[in-house]
Design a protein around this motif. Structure first.
Motif, mmCIF file in Angstrom:
data_model
loop_
_atom_site.group_PDB
_atom_site.id
_atom_site.type_symbol
_atom_site.label_atom_id
_atom_site.label_comp_id
_atom_site.label_asym_id
_atom_site.label_seq_id
_atom_site.Cartn_x
_atom_site.Cartn_y
_atom_site.Cartn_z
ATOM 1 N N ALA A 126 -7.191 1.291 1.977
ATOM 2 C CA ALA A 126 -5.992 0.547 3.144
ATOM 3 C C ALA A 126 -6.578 -0.429 4.414
ATOM 4 N N PRO A 127 -5.220 -1.037 4.802
ATOM 5 C CA PRO A 127 -4.894 -1.640 5.859
ATOM 6 C C PRO A 127 -5.017 -1.208 6.702
ATOM 7 N N ILE A 128 -6.053 -2.212 7.601
ATOM 8 C CA ILE A 128 -6.641 -1.731 8.619
ATOM 9 C C ILE A 128 -6.461 -2.553 9.934
ATOM 10 N N PRO A 129 -5.133 -2.600 11.121
ATOM 11 C CA PRO A 129 -5.036 -3.390 11.873
ATOM 12 C C PRO A 129 -6.525 -4.063 12.652
ATOM 13 N N TYR A 145 0.565 -1.300 -0.399
ATOM 14 C CA TYR A 145 -0.084 0.091 0.063
ATOM 15 C C TYR A 145 1.151 1.414 -0.397
ATOM 16 N N ALA A 146 1.832 1.068 0.398
ATOM 17 C CA ALA A 146 2.658 2.481 0.914
ATOM 18 C C ALA A 146 3.717 3.107 -1.208
ATOM 19 N N HIS A 147 3.543 4.285 -1.116
ATOM 20 C CA HIS A 147 4.400 4.525 -1.886
ATOM 21 C C HIS A 147 5.673 5.362 -1.058
ATOM 22 N N THR A 148 6.935 4.364 -1.415
ATOM 23 C CA THR A 148 7.877 5.518 -1.374
ATOM 24 C C THR A 148 9.441 5.000 -1.975
#
Length: 630
Positions: free
Chosen positions: A191-194, A51-54
């Motif tokens: 979005a990843p939701i714990p 999900y990250a954009h880095t």
């Protein structure tokens, strides 16, 4: 000044040559750059987060190293940063509370001072938050500090801190205002939701916004790298990129779980300095590394011998020392006092809560003050949709916790009560006991007690030179907290050592024993030479029967001249809930005005007065007042 810098540079060059091996005699000392940000998990693409954009950090990682078991040692800014910059556990220095003003030994030099003494130009832009004064410890510590201000050819140690990912921006009620010049957006629906968060549209928006801010930080990293290249310094600079602890969200920042302690850490090492990291054989590094290890590692990279004070271990190069454990600590955060310690062996995380009667999420301003993520938790509680794993944090803590991160990465299943893990728990508790005794953990004393004892000296020296502090005896008393302590408790309350009496009071609260059984001891403790023992006994007597003398004792310490003592009296007042009502008029008229000012529109400054004010405000709110806190 230039002449002196040149002398130091030449000296450091010779030192680097002598420490770097036979075939490296023509290589100058490396520049060292720390790029740090606030409040994020390992939520970068190089850690497998899809999900990250880095892209900029990921490119550094592709050419460098990714540390998968790096820890901040503490899950909140000031104690983590104190540990980072000193190479010493904040608990050894007494700097483990947020936020405080702790005296250090006069001859203790922190990392930039040592590097400066050996010819390095040192700059910090610009956050310090060390819990002690940074004045005079850097060549430049300001929002204009930069490596470009050094003498020509001089090696530098520079720190650049980004605030964009802090819990303030993360919980901002107008998130678009922070991202108006940044086009990339993460899709909230993905979005990843714990599993400990409510999976709601609002929570997904908060998480997507968190990742957007991380992408803005990533762009900042790219800009710094480009500047290094334009300055012709990229191939001469070892770069650390990391966060100061977990997300600025519940169950992360302030929590002693892995979600609060684990940090992302990417290391870039130019080809000419690869011999300095000869122990790293693959891109992913599983070695256990803590903030306490960063400073001695930098000294080794610079060819400088270790400081006699530093407690961390160098983790790079031929002289690297592997950690068997990482130790963590949670103490006062804002006006919520606590004392928990942890041990991590790379798979199992063990936590000992020495104040289990105090929940993680207390009725306090810091949790009630318009934070979007907390508001979403409160709403889910009202709707009975909050996951049970989060609900438990509003209640008493377990005495002990054990998590298998290999099989339970979200730390949902506490294994501490399972028979098959008791030997492991006993061994990890023994390691924890030994660590606290060895390093004279200042959390073995209440904050107000050790600050009083350290006047005219330092906390570090006081806990090592003062014969009145017995760490072995104290550990035994602390480990009574949460056990069946009926007879032992009375002896603890009557012990000659004020610190044992203190832990007797903690054990009394944690056990839930009827205060009537020890009323005589509690009345005697209202006159104890140690202020914290007077404050705690007063709180217990008020909770038990609204004792008038106990109220008088609490007022006495709310009016004390020592701010740390007042803070702990104010915390006690907040914990009384509605039973604080008889003292509200005095608080409004005589006490709160001393600590009022312009911080958040209410408080005198960002240190003790702020947290005194927060505790006093919540005490008044608990008694039915409406107070507007920005």
């Amino acid at each position: 000044m230039f002449y002196l810098k040149s002398i130091w540079f030449f000296a450091s060059f010779l030192i680097f040559i002598s420490c770097s091996g036979k075939n490296q005699t023509t290589i100058s000392p490396p520049n060292i750059l720390w790029i740090s940000t606030e409040d994020i998990d390992p939520a970068w693409g190089c850690y497998g987060d899809k999900y990250a954009h880095t892209p900029n950090i990921d490119q550094l990682a592709a050419e460098g190293f990714i540390f998968t078991n790096a820890s901040a040692n503490s899950p909140i800014c000031a104690p983590a940063r104190s540990t980072l910059i000193t190479g010493m556990y904040a608990t050894s220095l007494g700097t483990q509370h947020l936020r405080s003003e702790v005296p250090l030994p006069k001859d203790l030099k922190i990392l930039p001072e040592i590097l400066r003494d050996h010819g390095y130009y040192t700059s910090n832009n610009s956050k310090t938050d060390y819990n002690f004064s940074h004045e005079g410890r850097w060549d430049d510590s300001s929002n204009k500090a930069h490596w470009s201000n050094r003498a020509e050819g001089q090696p530098f140690f520079s720190v650049i801190n980004f605030m964009i990912t802090h819990e303030g921006p993360t919980n901002n009620t107008d998130p678009e205002s922070l991202k108006k010049d940044f086009e990339f957006r993460h899709d909230p629906d993905k979005a990843p939701i714990p599993p400990y968060f409510p999976n709601t549209p609002k929570m997904r928006e908060i998480m997507a916004h968190t990742y957007d801010l991380i992408s803005i930080f990533d762009k900042g990293v790219g800009d710094i790298i480009q500047q290094l290249k334009e300055d012709g310094l990229f191939d001469n600079t070892i770069i650390f990129v990391f966060s100061d602890h977990g997300f600025g969200l519940p169950r992360h920042k302030r929590w002693l779980n892995n979600s609060g302690l684990q940090i992302p850490l990417v290391l870039h090492v130019p080809q000419k300095y690869k011999h300095l990291v000869s122990n790293l054989n693959s891109q992913k590094v599983e070695d256990l590394v803590g903030f306490v290890d960063f400073a001695p590692t930098v000294l080794e990279l610079a060819g400088i011998g270790p400081s006699p004070y530093m407690e961390g271990k160098n983790f790079l190069g031929a002289k690297a020392i592997k950690n068997e454990y990482i130790f963590g600590f949670r103490s006062r955060a804002d006006d919520c006092y606590d004392m928990s310690r942890s041990v991590f062996d790379g798979r199992f995380l063990y936590i000992r809560n020495y104040m289990p009667h105090l929940p993680y999420i207390q009725n306090a301003v810091i949790f009630n003050q318009a934070k979007q993520s907390m508001e979403e938790l409160f709403l889910a509680r009202e709707n009975n949709t909050l996951p049970q794993t989060m609900e438990q944090y509003f209640h008493k803590k377990p005495i002990t916790e054990l998590y298998d991160l290999q099989n339970d990465p979200y730390e949902l299943n506490n294994l501490a009560e399972k028979p098959e893990f008791q030997n492991r728990i006993e061994n990890m508790q023994m390691e924890l006991n030994n660590w606290m005794v060895k390093h004279r953990d200042s959390g073995m004393l209440n904050e107000s007690e050790y600050m009083i004892r350290a006047k005219g000296s330092s906390v570090y020296e006081c806990l090592r030179n003062n014969k009145s502090f017995d760490p072995e005896k104290t550990i035994q008393a602390m480990n009574q907290v949460g056990t069946n302590v009926d007879e032992t408790l009375i002896k603890m309350l009557q012990d000659n050592d004020p610190n044992i009496r203190y832990w007797g009071l903690v054990a009394l609260e944690a056990s839930g024993l009827d205060a009537a059984a020890v009323t005589e001891s509690l009345y005697l403790l209202l006159e104890d030479p140690s202020p914290i023992n007077c404050i705690m006994s007063a709180k217990i007597l008020i909770l038990a029967n609204k004792d008038p003398k106990a109220y008088q004792t609490l007022v006495k310490y709310l009016q004390n001249e020592d701010e740390v003592t007042v803070l702990h009296a104010a915390i006690a007042l907040r914990l009384l809930e509605e039973k604080a009502q008889p003292l509200v008029p005095t608080v409004k008229a005589d006490i709160f005005p001393k600590y009022s000012g312009n911080v958040w529109g209410r408080y005198k400054n960002w240190s003790y007065p702020m947290f005194i004010g927060m505790a006093l405000d919540q005490a008044r709110i608990n008694c039915g007042e409406e107070i507007d806190i920005n």
